[in-house]
Design an enzyme around this catalytic site. Structure first.
Site, PDB file in Angstrom:
ATOM      1  N   LYS A  53       0.841  -1.202   0.000  1.00 31.06           N
ATOM      2  CA  LYS A  53       0.000   0.000   0.000  1.00 31.06           C
ATOM      3  C   LYS A  53       0.876   1.252   0.000  1.00 31.06           C
ATOM      4  O   LYS A  53       0.650   2.187  -0.770  1.00 31.06           O
ATOM      5  CB  LYS A  53      -0.936  -0.006   1.226  1.00 31.06           C
ATOM      6  CG  LYS A  53      -2.067  -1.010   1.082  1.00 31.06           C
ATOM      7  CD  LYS A  53      -2.826  -1.244   2.376  1.00 31.06           C
ATOM      8  CE  LYS A  53      -3.807  -2.404   2.176  1.00 31.06           C
ATOM      9  NZ  LYS A  53      -4.454  -2.862   3.406  1.00 31.06           N
ATOM     10  N   GLN A  97      -4.650  -1.670   9.586  1.00 31.77           N
ATOM     11  CA  GLN A  97      -4.503  -2.987   8.963  1.00 31.77           C
ATOM     12  C   GLN A  97      -5.097  -4.061   9.880  1.00 31.77           C
ATOM     13  O   GLN A  97      -4.764  -4.127  11.058  1.00 31.77           O
ATOM     14  CB  GLN A  97      -3.015  -3.270   8.685  1.00 31.77           C
ATOM     15  CG  GLN A  97      -2.764  -4.535   7.914  1.00 31.77           C
ATOM     16  CD  GLN A  97      -3.364  -4.508   6.501  1.00 31.77           C
ATOM     17  OE1 GLN A  97      -3.251  -3.517   5.783  1.00 31.77           O
ATOM     18  NE2 GLN A  97      -4.025  -5.598   6.116  1.00 31.77           N
ATOM     19  N   ASP A 120     -11.136   2.780   4.043  1.00 33.26           N
ATOM     20  CA  ASP A 120     -11.422   1.343   3.888  1.00 33.26           C
ATOM     21  C   ASP A 120     -12.929   1.099   3.806  1.00 33.26           C
ATOM     22  O   ASP A 120     -13.363   0.003   3.445  1.00 33.26           O
ATOM     23  CB  ASP A 120     -10.874   0.576   5.113  1.00 33.26           C
ATOM     24  CG  ASP A 120      -9.689  -0.311   4.752  1.00 33.26           C
ATOM     25  OD1 ASP A 120      -9.463  -0.541   3.553  1.00 33.26           O
ATOM     26  OD2 ASP A 120      -9.008  -0.779   5.682  1.00 33.26           O
TER      27      ASP A 120
END
Ligand code: NAP
Length: 293
Positions: A53, A97, A120
């Site tokens: 990422k 994460q 997200d």
């Protein structure tokens, strides 16, 4: 029939090209979209995802940082860090994460992120807005899957979409996106899971079949009809002594068998995976654009 390959790398590249114009417009206003990634613990797969990422952000001109905390970090410290990032106007997108180490509540952590920085799309506000068909940050993997179908011209409109898997990050949000009365959607949707009896009876009636079970060979050739379009989300490591790393990645679909019957299919790797990251960057650019209004 040999299925056409749905190439996620190619579509992701298209998306990055489109993003360059939006990045230039932001840059003219002195803004560089910035993604802050929080990684708690040392899960090896998470380390790889986070590195990818960050590297992708750097490659395409977004700002990015990874904030690493040890596995034994108290939850309060994670929440405090998120609070700081929420208040920092230079930070446009925040991503924690997953999975988090034991002892830290995923729900509390996700809810701590400001919905307008939740790139997200996991915050309950964004999830609720998705269900209501309102503007929101779409979760990256389902958003990428929808883009693949749209850009390859496989419209779900009036089709039967069968989704195997109901996780909150892939199966369920994708199924909801497909059933909405919107462009690139408006399908009839069936959701299957481990409580589904006779899975093959459902998968055989799919025009578009999504495999998001996290189990290799969940879908075999006898479970699909000729001409189906298959999106394989699964990423499974299988031992392979002939591979340099000692393993290779396969999806949830028996690719060799199913690709003899399908009209089109995503490969693993190179299908859904590259799209997930492309949508993360797109959401971060959008968060930066929204910060101007
Ligand atoms: P997950 O949370 O483990 O959910 C799996 C879902 O599949 C569950 O709903 C489960 O049912 C269902 N399921 C499992 N085995 C089944 C079977 N034999 N028949 C029917 N349903 C079955 O997994 P996830 O997070 O959604 O991820 C799914 C896969 O996608 C994984 O391989 C993951 O690595 C991959 N993934 C890839 C990307 C990417 O960017 N490429 C992103 C995210 C995930 P129950 O609910 O009844 O347990």
């Amino acid at each position: 029939m040999q299925a056409k390959l749905i190439d996620g790398k190619e579509i992701a590249a298209q998306i990055y090209t489109e993003l360059q114009m939006r990045l230039a417009a932001l840059s003219a206003k002195g803004i560089i979209p910035h993604l802050s990634v929080v990684l708690v613990g040392d899960d090896p797969a998470s380390q790889v995802y986070v590195r990818t990422k960050q590297k992708t952000c750097e490659k395409y001109g977004l700002g990015s940082e990874t904030l690493r905390l040890p596995a034994e970090t108290p939850e309060k410290q994670v929440l405090d860090l998120l609070d700081k990032l929420n208040k920092n106007p230079q930070v446009h997108g925040i991503l924690v994460q997953l999975p988090l180490p034991k002892g830290i509540s995923t729900q509390r952590v996700i809810e701590q992120i400001l919905p307008e920085k939740d790139v997200d799309g996991f915050h309950p506000i964004n999830r609720g807005r998705l269900v209501a068909g309102q503007d929101c940050f779409l979760p990256c993997t389902p958003a990428g899957m929808q883009q693949l179908l749209a850009r390859y011209g496989y419209s779900p409109e009036n089709k039967h979409v069968v989704v195997v898997g109901r996780s909150l990050i892939v199966g369920l949000p994708f199924a909801i996106m497909m059933v909405l009365k919107k462009e690139h959607a408006n399908a009839t949707v069936t959701i299957c899971h481990t409580g589904t009896k006779n899975l093959a009876d459902h998968t055989r009636s799919a025009d578009i079949l999504v495999a998001a079970s996290g189990r290799p060979n969940t879908i075999t050739a006898d479970m699909v009809r000729e001409g189906v379009v298959v999106i394989d989300v699964g990423v499974n490591r299988v031992e392979d002594p002939s591979a340099e790393r000692g393993y290779r990645l396969i999806g949830d679909v028996d690719f060799a068998g199913v690709s003899q019957k399908a009209a089109a299919i995503t490969p693993v790797p190179g299908g859904v995976g590259p799209m997930t990251i492309a949508m993360l960057l797109m959401n971060t650019v959008r968060a930066a654009e929204n910060s101007l209004t």
